[in-house]
Design a protein around this motif. Structure first.
Motif, PDB file in Angstrom:
ATOM      1  N   THR A  49      75.122  29.289  40.203  1.00 23.74           N
ATOM      2  CA  THR A  49      74.437  29.442  41.488  1.00 23.74           C
ATOM      3  C   THR A  49      73.093  30.134  41.233  1.00 23.74           C
ATOM      4  O   THR A  49      73.027  31.107  40.484  1.00 23.74           O
ATOM      5  CB  THR A  49      75.275  30.302  42.457  1.00 23.74           C
ATOM      6  OG1 THR A  49      75.577  31.523  41.805  1.00 23.74           O
ATOM      7  CG2 THR A  49      76.547  29.592  42.851  1.00 23.74           C
TER       8      THR A  49
ATOM      9  N   LYS B  57      69.659  32.009  42.713  1.00 20.82           N
ATOM     10  CA  LYS B  57      69.161  32.767  43.857  1.00 20.82           C
ATOM     11  C   LYS B  57      67.640  32.611  43.953  1.00 20.82           C
ATOM     12  O   LYS B  57      66.940  32.597  42.944  1.00 20.82           O
ATOM     13  CB  LYS B  57      69.500  34.257  43.700  1.00 20.82           C
ATOM     14  CG  LYS B  57      70.982  34.552  43.689  1.00 20.82           C
ATOM     15  CD  LYS B  57      71.303  35.939  44.236  1.00 20.82           C
ATOM     16  CE  LYS B  57      70.689  37.064  43.432  1.00 20.82           C
ATOM     17  NZ  LYS B  57      71.437  37.387  42.207  1.00 20.82           N
TER      18      LYS B  57
ATOM     19  N   SER C  41      65.575  34.769  44.856  1.00 23.00           N
ATOM     20  CA  SER C  41      64.907  35.960  44.297  1.00 23.00           C
ATOM     21  C   SER C  41      64.701  35.830  42.784  1.00 23.00           C
ATOM     22  O   SER C  41      63.753  36.373  42.234  1.00 23.00           O
ATOM     23  CB  SER C  41      65.706  37.222  44.621  1.00 23.00           C
ATOM     24  OG  SER C  41      67.008  37.121  44.082  1.00 23.00           O
TER      25      SER C  41
END
Length: 302
Positions: free
Chosen positions: A3, A5, A7
């Motif tokens: 996964t 992100k 950020s």
């Protein structure tokens, strides 16, 4: 597939832009170690090294450069979409980053920054004071605050507050046994608190006579690089100091400091809040701009 992100992608772009983990960590609001481990984890998930790291520098690998080239426009679109949604918020939330310098930070803190936080509890502000003028867009800031005469011409600027002035001051005790200076050249016979600029050069005291600048290289027992330190030395009676009026106005009003050479310090350019044009700014951004305009109007009226 791991996964990913948003950020983490922002972090990679910040490191690529700044060529430094430490500077990038400041830009994205993480600790250097958190940033480093986030990137290491992303590299592990991708199965490729994005950066060449040495003890002194960090640079993109060829794969990293390709990744950044393709991710950059996509991220801009994602952030623009987030901005568009945030601009519809009923209650402004989110972080605003502001770049300024220490004296201006002291001037705008209560009437603008703290007032914004009082009115909009969902907003957070990261205020960074930096002596040198930086590129606010490249360094990830929403706003800059500087003197009007050095605001980049491609920015939208809102003058904040009245014109500013310098003030030359000393403690009453300092003048007990000395004649106050009548003209700037008289300063050569006095102990002055010298200040160093962010670039390391000594600040030359600036005066004006009939529109012409007069610069004085003062002499004195101490050299400091911050106005709040110089103020302590002057209040202690060590010598004469040169300040932005706002930093010593209260001391002058209460008589703790005596002002001299008043006629030689005419008004300077006001401070400006400035920012790049944004199509759909988030609600927090809009309320901050509105508050700055309100402050500008009230200072013109007073």
């Amino acid at each position: 597939m791991g996964t990913y992100k948003l950020s983490d992608f922002d972090a990679v772009l910040a490191i690529a832009r700044r060529a430094s983990f430490r500077a990038a960590a400041l830009d994205v609001g993480m600790s250097t170690s958190a940033l480093s481990s986030a990137v290491a984890k992303l590299e592990e998930q991708l199965g490729v090294r994005l950066f060449n790291r040495t003890t002194r520098s960090v640079s993109l690998t060829a794969a990293g450069q390709r990744f950044v080239d393709q991710v950059n426009p996509a991220l801009k679109d994602i952030h623009s979409a987030i901005d568009t949604v945030r601009s519809q918020q009923e209650t402004p939330t989110g972080l605003l980053r502001i770049s300024t310098f220490a004296t201006a930070g002291r001037e705008i803190l209560a009437p603008l920054v703290l007032e914004c936080l009082r009115r909009f509890p969902g907003v957070q502000i990261d205020l960074v004071t930096e002596g040198n003028l930086i590129d606010i867009v490249a360094d990830g800031f929403d706003f800059g605050v500087r003197s009007q005469n050095i605001v980049p011409t491609d920015m939208i600027a809102i003058p904040l507050g009245p014109a500013r002035r310098y003030a030359v001051v000393a403690a009453p005790a300092y003048f007990e046994s000395r004649e106050p200076p009548k003209v700037p050249s008289d300063l050569m016979a006095h102990a002055c608190i010298r200040t160093r600029l962010p670039n390391g050069a000594l600040f030359r005291w600036r005066f004006e006579a009939e529109g012409q600048p007069v610069l004085v290289d003062v002499e004195g027992p101490i050299t400091l690089d911050e106005a709040s330190l110089a103020r302590i030395a002057v209040l202690d009676g060590l010598g004469i100091g040169f300040f932005m009026e706002s930093d010593v106005r209260e001391d002058i009003d209460t008589g703790r400091l005596v002002r001299v050479l008043d006629a030689w310090t005419p008004p300077l350019a006001p401070l400006c809040l400035y920012y790049p044009s944004r199509r759909n700014p988030p609600a927090a951004f809009k309320v901050f701009v509105d508050l700055a305009r309100e402050l500008a109007r009230s200072s013109r009226a007073s």
